[in-house]
Design an enzyme around this catalytic site. Sequence first.
Site, PDB file in Angstrom:
ATOM      1  N   LEU A 673       0.819  -1.216   0.000  1.00  0.00           N
ATOM      2  CA  LEU A 673       0.000   0.000   0.000  1.00  0.00           C
ATOM      3  C   LEU A 673       0.850   1.262   0.000  1.00  0.00           C
ATOM      4  O   LEU A 673       0.466   2.289  -0.551  1.00  0.00           O
ATOM      5  CB  LEU A 673      -0.947  -0.004   1.203  1.00  0.00           C
ATOM      6  CG  LEU A 673      -1.908  -1.203   1.254  1.00  0.00           C
ATOM      7  CD1 LEU A 673      -2.762  -1.157   2.509  1.00  0.00           C
ATOM      8  CD2 LEU A 673      -2.789  -1.240   0.011  1.00  0.00           C
ATOM      9  N   GLN A 681       7.246  -0.433   9.029  1.00  0.00           N
ATOM     10  CA  GLN A 681       6.601  -1.367   9.941  1.00  0.00           C
ATOM     11  C   GLN A 681       7.428  -2.635  10.095  1.00  0.00           C
ATOM     12  O   GLN A 681       7.583  -3.170  11.189  1.00  0.00           O
ATOM     13  CB  GLN A 681       5.211  -1.733   9.420  1.00  0.00           C
ATOM     14  CG  GLN A 681       4.186  -0.673   9.689  1.00  0.00           C
ATOM     15  CD  GLN A 681       2.785  -1.235   9.597  1.00  0.00           C
ATOM     16  OE1 GLN A 681       2.324  -1.546   8.508  1.00  0.00           O
ATOM     17  NE2 GLN A 681       2.136  -1.379  10.716  1.00  0.00           N
ATOM     18  N   GLU A 748       2.841  -6.818  12.458  1.00  0.00           N
ATOM     19  CA  GLU A 748       3.467  -7.688  13.452  1.00  0.00           C
ATOM     20  C   GLU A 748       4.406  -8.741  12.892  1.00  0.00           C
ATOM     21  O   GLU A 748       5.261  -9.265  13.605  1.00  0.00           O
ATOM     22  CB  GLU A 748       2.367  -8.354  14.297  1.00  0.00           C
ATOM     23  CG  GLU A 748       1.646  -7.342  15.162  1.00  0.00           C
ATOM     24  CD  GLU A 748       0.348  -7.868  15.736  1.00  0.00           C
ATOM     25  OE1 GLU A 748       0.346  -8.314  16.875  1.00  0.00           O
ATOM     26  OE2 GLU A 748      -0.684  -7.817  15.029  1.00  0.00           O
TER      27      GLU A 748
HETATM   28 MO1  MOS Z   1      -1.528  -6.326  18.466  1.00  0.00          MO
HETATM   29  S1  MOS Z   1      -0.473  -7.364  19.877  1.00  0.00           S
HETATM   30  O1  MOS Z   1      -2.499  -7.513  17.821  1.00  0.00           O
HETATM   31  O2  MOS Z   1      -2.261  -5.045  19.219  1.00  0.00           O
END
Ligand code: MOS
Length: 781
Positions: A673, A681, A748
């Site tokens: 994006l 990130q 993540e």
């Molecule tokens: Mo994240 S640990 O899914 O806010």
Amino acid sequence: MDDLFPDVLSAAPAQRADPVLVAAAEAVAGAPPEARKNVGAPMDRVDGRLKVTGGARYAAEFSAPRLAHGVLLQSTIASGRIRDLDTAAAERAPGVIAVITHRNIPAMPRPSVPPAGESLPLLSPEIHYSGQNVAVVIAETFEQAEHAAALIRIDYVVQKPAVILDEHLGDAFVPNTGNRPAASKRGDFAAAAASAPVKVAQTYRTPIEHHNPMEPHGTVATWSGSKLTVYDATQGVGNTAQNLAEQFGLLPEDVHVIDPFVGGGFGCKGQSWPHTALTAVAAKVAGRPVRLSLTRRQMFSSNGHRPQTRQANVLAAANDGKLVALQHQAHAHTSRNDEFMEPTGAPASLLYSCANVDVGHRLVRLNTGSPTYMRAPGESSGSFGLETAMDELAVAAAIDPIELRLRNYAEIDESSGHRWSSKSLRECYARGAELFGWSRRDPRPRSMREGRWAIGMGMATAAYPANFRPASAKALMYADGHIEIRCGTQDLGTGTYTILTQIAAEELKVDPSKVRVMLGDSRLPNAPTSGGSCSATSAGSAVQAAARALRMRVTQYASGDEASPLWNVKVSDIDGRDGWLFSKQDPSKAVAYTEILARYGKSVVEQEAGAKPGIERETSAEGGSEGAEKKSSDSARSMHGFGAQFCELRVDADLGTIRVVRWVGAFALGKQLNVKTLRSQLQGGVVWGIGMALQEESLIDPRHGRFVNTNLAEYHVPVNADVPPIEIALIDEQDSLVSPLGAKGAGEIGITGAAAAIGNAVYHATGKRVRELPITLDKLL
Ligand code: MOS
């Protein structure tokens, strides 16, 4: 640092222009101006200037007329009961408005609604953990409230707390985990493992960690009759509003939660913790607005932590390294009154092809506050155990670690039997290995050296579920051609404002400077809590749908208007650019948005739209992946992002000091994006991984059950000197099923596998296998 580690720093490769950004810049250089900032382009953060000039306001920075100040007093014991409590001196202290304890707290309809583990404290004198809230002091100034809180005398009945996981394994229980089963089994693990020629059976441990976002939690609560307005540091304005409405028995529309900027969350702002409701209670008691902010120390007791884990892994393989049996039995702790479980077994259940798998989770109740989601909950802890064990298997079978992973490549998600929506992990291994120079690695431990530095190279697989949840958004076009986007998501600091601007600009064919994005307000169209890396995909898809619907509406105006240059041009033959619509056949037929709205006499045209998961995604699980796809059907897919992590580090042969000097991470995450915020990130995820591997650990004093390193001087997180150049390679990947945008979340995955890659590199450098995080030098000596 320069003096201590001169040779490391000089040996590290010089910073060079990031190839991803150079390629992205070249790709858009010849495009028309607005396309240079379109989806995918490395557009700068639209909120960057506000942030660096201090113009971005965070929850606790908001004020209100007659604002009073609240301070929490927290328990100094971890188990027991308040026998007596003397608040007289505090109540008489200068500026004090009220002191609230379990004795006088007003009744609330459903005080324990927030799923934050503990019931709202101050309801009873029972103490379950150190740092449990025992009083709120409200005063005219913060200093007066602090002073008065120090005057409260509490007489406790003290019991010996249970805080050591290993001492209570016998009391472990299988949690009730809703749609995430604690167990995942296939085949016959025991029989298959018994006859396998190569075996690794080890126990891996990860400690309690605390999120420590830069912005501590803070709340400003104001009542107006039965209406409640709350500025709150949260990853979910909608969820916080809903919780408060239920707790106080209010109509949903009477609770307004606002949080335009979030200074990091990492999971600890993912649910409502008691201090938020307590601030609203305080405002009610005081009869005026109250601000309450957690201190850094209280950030260690009031908003969760990553649970400690003990992971018993067995990997059994044939001589060629092919896995025949795999076991992952995890123990983690939870609090006295919650059953929080993170799916540490998720990687073991689906990362590799193996016919006989036995994954299980058990919880042990300790006298701590409730653990919670933190930075790829489950996947980050579990990938440390699994990916370290895979490295041990590579050594035992004398197979290159990448080759071992390729021999066990999972062509489908064997935990659910579903095909992947997309999986480009082979490409990640190949591209990462090439960029890193994996072929230069001598596989023998302790074989690479430079002066007193032992050189280690390690790798691991990264994976994280590609979550997507229902979201809605509204797009508005004003008479002057400006676009406004409204969406009840929030920007944790990750770039949400920016990518939503890009998506809206591309769909509406305007320059991004014409787009204004409004987020962080529970009155905006509903969007999910920003957790499980779902916001870019979920809110982004909703904004795409709303912007698309708005352009269609305006296009229909233009084509249906006799006086319009586009009169009777088919809608499908109309395209747009830079705030104009034009006929594809005859671009001289063109009309500006401003003219269309003027002709219709409209000051604003608006469309609301939503996006929701399709049939390929039949169930969704919060955060983790395990058991996420249980209902079986041909159309169902398992949806994950994948990547490969490569680490080079140096270990001082005499002192055991570890310095990570180089990193390559290759990721495939569907559509990109914004390559700039995406890369940030992923780099941030790797930095979390460096902290997890080498530094982060919340130490608890077993006598008092209290965290002892409750500050940023003693709870170590990586600083710039700890972070090497991190090269991110992005693999092109098409995935039309994972989300309407075709993108997978990136928040993540960067931490998954990272700690194992570091541990594997430490083993390569030193010949020493450390199976317990963090890998500190004392464990190497
Ligand atoms: Mo994240 S640990 O899914 O806010």
